[in-house]
Design an enzyme around this catalytic site. Structure first.
Site, mmCIF file in Angstrom:
data_model
loop_
_atom_site.group_PDB
_atom_site.id
_atom_site.type_symbol
_atom_site.label_atom_id
_atom_site.label_comp_id
_atom_site.label_asym_id
_atom_site.label_seq_id
_atom_site.Cartn_x
_atom_site.Cartn_y
_atom_site.Cartn_z
ATOM 1 N N HIS A 72 0.847 -1.194 0.000
ATOM 2 C CA HIS A 72 0.000 0.000 0.000
ATOM 3 C C HIS A 72 0.884 1.246 0.000
ATOM 4 O O HIS A 72 1.825 1.346 0.763
ATOM 5 C CB HIS A 72 -0.924 0.009 1.219
ATOM 6 C CG HIS A 72 -2.159 -0.817 1.017
ATOM 7 N ND1 HIS A 72 -3.313 -0.640 1.732
ATOM 8 C CD2 HIS A 72 -2.417 -1.828 0.150
ATOM 9 C CE1 HIS A 72 -4.236 -1.498 1.318
ATOM 10 N NE2 HIS A 72 -3.709 -2.237 0.378
ATOM 11 N N TYR A 201 -9.276 5.723 7.240
ATOM 12 C CA TYR A 201 -9.435 6.119 8.644
ATOM 13 C C TYR A 201 -10.442 7.263 8.655
ATOM 14 O O TYR A 201 -10.167 8.325 8.089
ATOM 15 C CB TYR A 201 -8.101 6.614 9.218
ATOM 16 C CG TYR A 201 -7.073 5.520 9.439
ATOM 17 C CD1 TYR A 201 -6.304 5.024 8.382
ATOM 18 C CD2 TYR A 201 -6.844 4.989 10.707
ATOM 19 C CE1 TYR A 201 -5.351 4.029 8.598
ATOM 20 C CE2 TYR A 201 -5.895 4.001 10.934
ATOM 21 C CZ TYR A 201 -5.155 3.521 9.870
ATOM 22 O OH TYR A 201 -4.219 2.533 10.077
ATOM 23 N N PRO A 295 -4.395 0.686 18.664
ATOM 24 C CA PRO A 295 -4.076 0.199 17.317
ATOM 25 C C PRO A 295 -4.211 1.230 16.188
ATOM 26 O O PRO A 295 -3.879 0.913 15.049
ATOM 27 C CB PRO A 295 -5.057 -0.958 17.113
ATOM 28 C CG PRO A 295 -6.147 -0.753 18.094
ATOM 29 C CD PRO A 295 -5.573 0.009 19.240
ATOM 30 N N LYS A 299 1.002 0.211 15.032
ATOM 31 C CA LYS A 299 2.403 0.144 15.467
ATOM 32 C C LYS A 299 2.775 -1.059 16.330
ATOM 33 O O LYS A 299 3.953 -1.398 16.441
ATOM 34 C CB LYS A 299 2.755 1.416 16.266
ATOM 35 C CG LYS A 299 2.904 2.646 15.415
ATOM 36 C CD LYS A 299 4.219 2.641 14.654
ATOM 37 C CE LYS A 299 4.175 3.487 13.425
ATOM 38 N NZ LYS A 299 4.034 2.767 12.165
ATOM 39 N N TYR A 387 3.965 6.573 10.050
ATOM 40 C CA TYR A 387 3.112 5.433 9.697
ATOM 41 C C TYR A 387 3.926 4.351 8.982
ATOM 42 O O TYR A 387 3.784 3.156 9.281
ATOM 43 C CB TYR A 387 1.941 5.896 8.825
ATOM 44 C CG TYR A 387 0.829 4.871 8.705
ATOM 45 C CD1 TYR A 387 -0.296 4.926 9.521
ATOM 46 C CD2 TYR A 387 0.915 3.824 7.773
ATOM 47 C CE1 TYR A 387 -1.306 3.976 9.416
ATOM 48 C CE2 TYR A 387 -0.090 2.874 7.674
ATOM 49 C CZ TYR A 387 -1.204 2.959 8.493
ATOM 50 O OH TYR A 387 -2.201 2.018 8.390
#
Ligand code: RFL
Ligand code: PHB
Length: 394
Positions: A72, A201, A295, A299, A387
């Protein structure tokens, strides 16, 4: 039984550490309290940072991951009914993440271990770790109805947040830093094709939602719910309706997720926790045994992999040269990265969730932060850098 490194817990941290030590010819034993099927099916993380994928590859455990994992190159942030993409490679000099579930990482590591590695005992419940302040620690465990002992040079607690290894550290030498959150996640696995190409998100006035993926036919979805929620109160229809409402876009009001049978539902509490130091005598803590993150930043698994990569390097140096320099630095080396990830996970969590104690002012602040992430290349790069994962400590 005697071994060089006794590993408590056969989750991703314990299994990966075992693999790295096997590869270096350092004998080790992994003791796991659950059975194999349970460990392989426990639904958890989905995102591997590049450095985690690199570690698995270098350890000879990346073959299926490279075949089946999905690369991704970004995520979508959805807020105020609008959609915004964070382009990882453009912001990080080419980095991305791999969508490959923790269940699959664990299956791969178990298969390798059983085929060519050292002992891995399932249904082996560790009751206590003794003598870690001295030269000859002992792990006490129960296996096949008998009480047994494992004598080790080093013990590594990879037994997760509720494990026992941490209890071997006297209270006066460790400090716990903790934060609980006033919400949980309802996580579902559904036989439904993922409709988004990347993870979404979503911030909404109804609460947070996350769309992730497991395969071309299986979706992994999460909804923010109040603490103490009973999953039985969420029918499949209610879950799909709520997901549609939270992902709704102003520009495309009739749009719906693809629905399918919900295979599993579970409520997961959210917590931040760090235990310092991550070492006491000959005991080392790694992964969730030492730290927990909520979550939202993806990580936890990656921190666990980073810890054991640093620890394996240190144990190998000690065994090969007799120098304990890297072992002595282990806790400080890991904690620097741990606290960075704690901050990022906290920021993602508190920016995206609806806090019942929030005023409209607080909500405006969240929206201002989200607008900043999606309009400033500097802020977006900070998100993307965290990220996709910071480099492993040297
Ligand atoms: P684990 O996986 O908890 O494994 C610990 C193992 O120790 C065993 N054990 C014992 N064995 C013997 N004797 C005892 N007394 C024992 N006590 C415990 C347990 O049975 C278990 O097998 O810890 P580890 O290895 O440190 O791995 C950590 C990760 O599992 C965790 O951080 C991640 O799953 C967190 N996480 C995520 N991390 C990511 O990097 N990316 C993600 O996308 C992501 N998503 C998530 C997540 C965690 C979630 N939950 C369930 C909190 C999504 C969710 C929903
Ligand atoms: C998942 O796929 O399970 C997942 C992905 C990203 C997160 C958390 C969980 O932040």
């Amino acid at each position: 039984m005697r071994t060089t490194v006794g590993i408590v817990g056969g989750g991703p941290a314990g299994l990966l550490l075992g693999r790295l030590l096997d590869n270096a010819g350092i004998d080790n034993v992994v003791l796991e309290r659950r059975d194999r099927a349970y460990v392989e099916q426990r639904q958890r993380a989905g995102i591997l940072e590049q450095s985690t994928a690199d570690t698995l590859r270098a350890a000879g455990a990346g073959e299926r991951m490279d075949r089946e994992g999905l690369v991704h190159h970004g995520i979508e942030l959805r807020f105020a009914r609008g959609s915004h993409r964070i382009d990882f490679p453009a912001l990080t000099g080419g980095r991305g993440v791999l969508v490959y579930a923790q269940t699959e990482v664990v299956k791969d590591l178990i298969a390798l271990r059983l085929a060519e590695g050292g002992p891995l005992l399932f249904d082996a419940q560790v009751d206590a770790v003794d003598g870690v302040a001295g030269e000859s620690p002992v792990i006490r465990y129960r296996h096949q109805g008998a009480e047994r002992t494992l004598h080790c040079s080093y013990v590594v607690g990879c037994d997760g947040f509720h494990g026992v290894a941490r209890q071997a550290v006297p209270a006066e030498v460790s400090t716990h830093y903790e934060r609980a959150y006033p919400y949980s996640w309802l996580g579902i696995l559904a036989d439904a094709p993922p409709v988004y190409e990347e993870l979404v998100y979503a911030h909404s006035e109804r609460g947070f939602a996350l769309a992730s993926v497991r395969s071309p036919t299986v979706s992994r979805l999460y909804l923010q719910v109040p603490n103490g929620t009973d999953p039985a109160d969420w029918s499949d229809e209610r879950i799909w309706d709520e997901l549609d409402a939270r992902f709704a876009l102003e520009a495309d009001p009739g749009w719906r997720l693809a629905r399918g049978p919900v295979r599993s539902k579970a409520v997961l509490p959210m917590r931040s926790h760090v235990t310092e130091p991550m070492r006491y005598g000959r005991l080392f803590l790694a992964g969730d045994a030492a730290h927990i993150v909520p979550p939202t930043g993806a990580k936890g698994l990656n921190l666990a992999a980073a810890d054991v990569t640093v620890l394996a390097r240190a144990l190998i140096e000690q065994q090969e040269t007799g120098s304990s320099g890297l072992l002595d630095a282990y806790s400080d080396t890991c904690l620097r990265r741990v606290w960075r990830a704690e901050h990022f996970s906290y920021l993602m969590t508190t920016t995206l969730h609806t806090d019942p104690a929030h005023s409209p002012f607080d909500t405006r602040l969240q929206l201002a932060q989200l607008a900043r992430f999606t309009s400033s290349p500097h802020a977006a790069a900070e998100l993307a850098d965290n990220y996709t994962g910071l480099p492993l400590p040297r």
